[in-house]
Design a protein around this motif. Structure first.
Motif, mmCIF file in Angstrom:
data_model
loop_
_atom_site.group_PDB
_atom_site.id
_atom_site.type_symbol
_atom_site.label_atom_id
_atom_site.label_comp_id
_atom_site.label_asym_id
_atom_site.label_seq_id
_atom_site.Cartn_x
_atom_site.Cartn_y
_atom_site.Cartn_z
ATOM 1 N N VAL A 24 -19.032 -63.688 37.406
ATOM 2 C CA VAL A 24 -18.175 -64.878 37.361
ATOM 3 C C VAL A 24 -17.302 -64.835 36.113
ATOM 4 O O VAL A 24 -16.109 -65.144 36.150
ATOM 5 C CB VAL A 24 -19.040 -66.162 37.391
ATOM 6 N N GLY A 25 -17.895 -64.369 34.992
ATOM 7 C CA GLY A 25 -17.121 -64.228 33.758
ATOM 8 C C GLY A 25 -15.979 -63.246 33.944
ATOM 9 O O GLY A 25 -14.843 -63.493 33.529
ATOM 10 N N ALA A 26 -16.277 -62.119 34.580
ATOM 11 C CA ALA A 26 -15.254 -61.099 34.801
ATOM 12 C C ALA A 26 -14.130 -61.652 35.658
ATOM 13 O O ALA A 26 -12.940 -61.505 35.326
ATOM 14 C CB ALA A 26 -15.889 -59.876 35.473
ATOM 15 N N TYR A 27 -14.477 -62.319 36.749
ATOM 16 C CA TYR A 27 -13.444 -62.870 37.633
ATOM 17 C C TYR A 27 -12.659 -63.987 36.961
ATOM 18 O O TYR A 27 -11.441 -64.106 37.149
ATOM 19 C CB TYR A 27 -14.066 -63.365 38.947
ATOM 20 N N ALA A 28 -13.358 -64.816 36.159
ATOM 21 C CA ALA A 28 -12.662 -65.917 35.490
ATOM 22 C C ALA A 28 -11.599 -65.367 34.545
ATOM 23 O O ALA A 28 -10.448 -65.807 34.569
ATOM 24 C CB ALA A 28 -13.661 -66.784 34.733
ATOM 25 N N THR A 29 -11.970 -64.367 33.743
ATOM 26 C CA THR A 29 -10.997 -63.782 32.827
ATOM 27 C C THR A 29 -9.849 -63.132 33.598
ATOM 28 O O THR A 29 -8.673 -63.295 33.262
ATOM 29 C CB THR A 29 -11.689 -62.746 31.917
ATOM 30 N N ALA A 30 -10.199 -62.413 34.665
ATOM 31 C CA ALA A 30 -9.168 -61.751 35.463
ATOM 32 C C ALA A 30 -8.188 -62.769 36.034
ATOM 33 O O ALA A 30 -6.966 -62.592 35.963
ATOM 34 C CB ALA A 30 -9.818 -60.949 36.592
ATOM 35 N N LEU A 31 -8.720 -63.862 36.562
ATOM 36 C CA LEU A 31 -7.857 -64.883 37.168
ATOM 37 C C LEU A 31 -6.987 -65.559 36.121
ATOM 38 O O LEU A 31 -5.780 -65.749 36.325
ATOM 39 C CB LEU A 31 -8.712 -65.926 37.897
ATOM 40 N N PRO A 45 -3.599 -56.171 33.980
ATOM 41 C CA PRO A 45 -2.664 -55.287 33.271
ATOM 42 C C PRO A 45 -3.431 -54.334 32.363
ATOM 43 O O PRO A 45 -4.244 -54.777 31.555
ATOM 44 C CB PRO A 45 -1.824 -56.265 32.441
ATOM 45 N N PRO A 46 -3.240 -53.026 32.526
ATOM 46 C CA PRO A 46 -4.029 -52.077 31.736
ATOM 47 C C PRO A 46 -3.614 -52.043 30.266
ATOM 48 O O PRO A 46 -2.441 -52.119 29.938
ATOM 49 C CB PRO A 46 -3.744 -50.738 32.411
ATOM 50 N N VAL A 47 -4.635 -51.974 29.418
ATOM 51 C CA VAL A 47 -4.396 -51.793 27.989
ATOM 52 C C VAL A 47 -5.157 -50.548 27.595
ATOM 53 O O VAL A 47 -6.375 -50.500 27.732
ATOM 54 C CB VAL A 47 -4.942 -52.982 27.177
ATOM 55 N N GLY A 59 -16.076 -61.037 30.956
ATOM 56 C CA GLY A 59 -14.635 -61.153 30.772
ATOM 57 C C GLY A 59 -14.069 -59.952 30.029
ATOM 58 O O GLY A 59 -13.053 -59.368 30.422
ATOM 59 N N ALA A 60 -14.759 -59.560 28.959
ATOM 60 C CA ALA A 60 -14.312 -58.402 28.182
ATOM 61 C C ALA A 60 -14.359 -57.139 29.036
ATOM 62 O O ALA A 60 -13.468 -56.288 28.975
ATOM 63 C CB ALA A 60 -15.192 -58.241 26.944
ATOM 64 N N TYR A 61 -15.393 -57.041 29.873
ATOM 65 C CA TYR A 61 -15.536 -55.868 30.754
ATOM 66 C C TYR A 61 -14.347 -55.763 31.707
ATOM 67 O O TYR A 61 -13.778 -54.688 31.888
ATOM 68 C CB TYR A 61 -16.851 -55.986 31.533
ATOM 69 N N ALA A 62 -13.963 -56.922 32.295
ATOM 70 C CA ALA A 62 -12.869 -56.913 33.261
ATOM 71 C C ALA A 62 -11.587 -56.374 32.630
ATOM 72 O O ALA A 62 -10.872 -55.556 33.220
ATOM 73 C CB ALA A 62 -12.641 -58.322 33.801
ATOM 74 N N TYR A 63 -11.320 -56.819 31.396
ATOM 75 C CA TYR A 63 -10.091 -56.408 30.725
ATOM 76 C C TYR A 63 -10.167 -54.936 30.310
ATOM 77 O O TYR A 63 -9.165 -54.217 30.291
ATOM 78 C CB TYR A 63 -9.881 -57.300 29.501
ATOM 79 N N TRP A 64 -11.378 -54.480 30.008
ATOM 80 C CA TRP A 64 -11.583 -53.092 29.583
ATOM 81 C C TRP A 64 -11.388 -52.150 30.777
ATOM 82 O O TRP A 64 -10.642 -51.175 30.718
ATOM 83 C CB TRP A 64 -12.999 -52.958 29.017
ATOM 84 N N ILE A 65 -12.068 -52.451 31.879
ATOM 85 C CA ILE A 65 -12.049 -51.578 33.052
ATOM 86 C C ILE A 65 -10.775 -51.766 33.865
ATOM 87 O O ILE A 65 -10.351 -50.873 34.589
ATOM 88 C CB ILE A 65 -13.314 -51.858 33.916
ATOM 89 N N THR A 66 -10.154 -52.939 33.748
ATOM 90 C CA THR A 66 -8.897 -53.348 34.391
ATOM 91 C C THR A 66 -8.956 -53.455 35.912
ATOM 92 O O THR A 66 -8.023 -53.964 36.520
ATOM 93 C CB THR A 66 -7.668 -52.440 34.037
ATOM 94 N N TYR A 67 -10.036 -53.001 36.513
ATOM 95 C CA TYR A 67 -10.134 -53.183 37.961
ATOM 96 C C TYR A 67 -11.549 -53.635 38.313
ATOM 97 O O TYR A 67 -12.518 -52.947 37.986
ATOM 98 C CB TYR A 67 -9.787 -51.878 38.688
ATOM 99 N N ILE A 68 -11.656 -54.800 38.907
ATOM 100 C CA ILE A 68 -12.993 -55.283 39.278
ATOM 101 C C ILE A 68 -13.023 -55.607 40.768
ATOM 102 O O ILE A 68 -12.007 -55.991 41.353
ATOM 103 C CB ILE A 68 -13.390 -56.545 38.478
#
Lengths: 324, 252
Positions: A68-75, A144-146, A217-226
């Motif tokens: 849920v954290g990953a999706y929340a950050t992604a959204l 967006p990939p970083v 959330g940090a994972y989502a931004y790191w991996i960029t694809y969930i």
């Protein structure tokens, strides 16, 4: 006695921290990514340990807080200009509230039923994400990939250290931690001593749901694809449980050891044998072995005694020494 | 100070407590005796809030406590021990007592809770030391509660209950498994605790030696009902009491 022991211990901790901070400049990106993963899992294992170890309630739903954290950050990052740092805090707040709600409902259950209840909630969240119109269903979401491995390494390390410090002070040092342990040991007795057992259980569950949300959330931004299977699959919660059991349940450093060993082991197998699920077989055998021969985890190995003599490792078993 | 009015408690179809009345005055020591399964421990569970009564009410210090949660009742000043010990086995003796002390600081802020390092509070340490001295187990203060011998575990339960600063103390078979000499030691301990903390005590006990030495009034229960009440000597000669313990004699 304290000063000599303490200085040595502080020196070791300081050295370790400096080494960890310098890591991005020393090792290649490939290994740096592995260490980022280690920090991630240390954070998750420590979070699970709050409810599973200190509270004694085995949750199989903690993967959901991560997801849920990953999706929340992604959204949040896909639809608003809110920066990453704030997005993961939003994720954490959201999973904290989510955990409050799940806890309110599942703490009517005990033991195995609690485990099944939390697992059902996690599975429900996976289905919800598959069905919702704005989460991309089974295609998942792209961010967006970083490309900055050093940045993510530091973020994950900071999160892991934050959870570690939080665990140490809240559960080992504060009177709140003592309350939590007393509820784990004997709920009825704790009640008759004036402890609001329901409230304590809910607080711990919510706290243990907060950090996986931020880390997710940090994972989502790191991996960029969930996608639902990668962040909401049952294996995430399972691994948290196994890591804590491996290292030592209900201790501060047990989960750190368990998570580090298991994740590095997992990656080594991945490097040598490719991306297969064969490591799950080894994992299964390892669990059997630990439960049978080392139920208190690796931290209770005699090695710990010798380490302690030179000033490393947990000392939580001897509270009297802290007084002096 | 405690008044139990027409209390009823049913487990399914079993009426474990039936129309039970009890009045407890401040500073007294009251005994509850009766054969096994008479409902004595159920009575304690009702007073301490672990069970909710099916009917009737319990008044403590002028406040209705039946229906309140156990921790609320504890905060009002009711503490108890358990027949089948319920210690925090994996915590040390000191920590067990410290949990009881936490009850005293009910209006602490969240910030205090985090910043209050339990290990370094000297005022708390003094209280714990005093309680452990009182029950005579301070030599084992650093040991895990589960590793203590049985008699010491019983005393630790008393120390832990006293740590909550109770007005009313409920002791559930405090002398179970003790030999006559230990029982007399326990009598002294209960007397000095009562004096020092100005307690009112209700105790359940099968060892009449202890009841005889301490209790001013004894209530005899059978099948959840009061069958006799008075001094121990009075109830010991009561026909219904003898019948309850020994059964009815056969004619012939």
């Amino acid at each position: 006695m304290f000063s000599r022991y303490g200085t040595l211990k502080n020196a070791m901790c300081g050295l370790g921290l400096v080494a960890l901070l310098l890591l991005p400049f020393i090792i290649p990106t490939f290994w740096l990514r592995i260490f980022t993963g280690v920090s991630l899992w240390v954070g998750l294992a420590l979070s699970w340990n709050m409810i599973g170890g200190y509270m004694g309630y085995i949750s199989f739903g903690h993967g959901a807080f991560f997801g849920v954290g990953a999706y929340a950050t992604a959204l949040v990052m896909a639809h608003t200009p809110i920066p990453f740092g704030i997005a993961i805090l939003i994720s954490g707040t959201l999973t904290y509230l989510f955990a409050r709600m799940v806890g309110y409902l599942t703490f009517r259950l005990n033991g195995t039923y609690f485990a099944i209840g939390t697992w059902a909630f996690a599975e429900m969240m996976r289905q919800v994400v598959l069905l919702l119109p704005f989460t991309g269903g089974s295609y998942g979401m792209r961010l967006p990939p970083v490309v900055n491995e050093g940045f993510f390494y530091y973020v994950m390390l900071a999160l892991a250290v934050a959870v570690l410090i939080f665990s140490y002070f809240i559960f080992e040092k504060s009177s709140f931690g003592l309350k939590v342990k007393s509820v784990r040991e004997e709920e009825t007795a704790a009640q008759t001593l004036g402890i609001d057992v329901e409230k304590v259980k809910n607080q711990v569950f919510a706290l243990s749901g907060l950090f996986p949300g931020v880390i997710g959330g940090a994972y989502a931004y790191w991996i960029t694809y969930i996608h639902p299977d990668s962040v909401l699959g049952p294996l995430i919660a399972d691994q948290m449980v196994v890591m804590v059991l491996l290292g030592g349940i209900g201790t501060v450093f047990g989960p750190v050891i368990g998570a580090s060993l298991m994740y590095i082991g997992n990656r080594i197998i991945w490097v040598t044998w490719g991306d297969s699920s064969s490591y799950l077989v080894i994992l299964g055998l390892a669990i059997c072995f630990i439960i049978r021969f080392l139920p208190e985890g690796l931290i209770k190995l005699p090695i710990r005694e010798s380490l302690r003599r030179i000033g490393v490792g947990a000392r939580q078993a001897i509270p009297n020494e802290e007084v002096r | 100070m405690l008044k139990v009015n027409k209390l009823d408690h049913c487990f399914g179809g079993l009426r474990a407590i039936a129309n039970f009345n009890l009045t407890v005055h401040e500073n007294g020591i009251y005994g509850v005796i009766g054969p096994n399964g008479a409902g004595k421990t159920t009575l304690f569970n009702l007073i301490s809030g672990i069970f909710k009564p099916t009917q009737g009410e319990i008044i403590f210090d002028g406040k209705k406590i039946s229906g309140c949660k156990p921790h609320e009742i504890a905060k009002l000043g009711v503490a108890r021990t358990f027949q089948n010990l319920r210690l925090f086995n994996d915590l040390t003796v000191t920590e067990n007592v410290r949990v009881g002390i936490l009850n005293r600081q009910s209006n602490k802020t969240w910030r205090d809770t985090i910043l209050d390092y339990t290990a370094s509070d000297s005022r708390q340490d003094d209280i714990i030391q005093r309680l452990l001295d009182l029950v005579g187990i301070s030599v084992r203060s650093a040991d895990k509660a589960g590793s203590l011998p049985y008699g010491m575990q019983r005393k630790l339960e008393i120390a832990r209950a006293l740590a909550t600063q109770p007005k009313l103390l409920l002791l559930d078979e405090p002398a179970a498994g003790m030999n006559p000499k230990e029982v007399m030691g326990l009598v002294d301990l209960i007397r000095s605790a009562k004096r020092e903390f100005n307690l009112t005590i209700i105790l359940i006990e099968h060892q009449l030696r202890l009841v005889e030495a301490l209790c001013e009034e004894v209530t005899v229960m059978n099948f959840g009902q009061v069958i006799a009440r008075g001094t121990l000597a009075e109830v010991q000669n009561d026909k219904t009491v003898i019948k309850a313990y020994l059964g009815e004699g056969e004619v012939g």
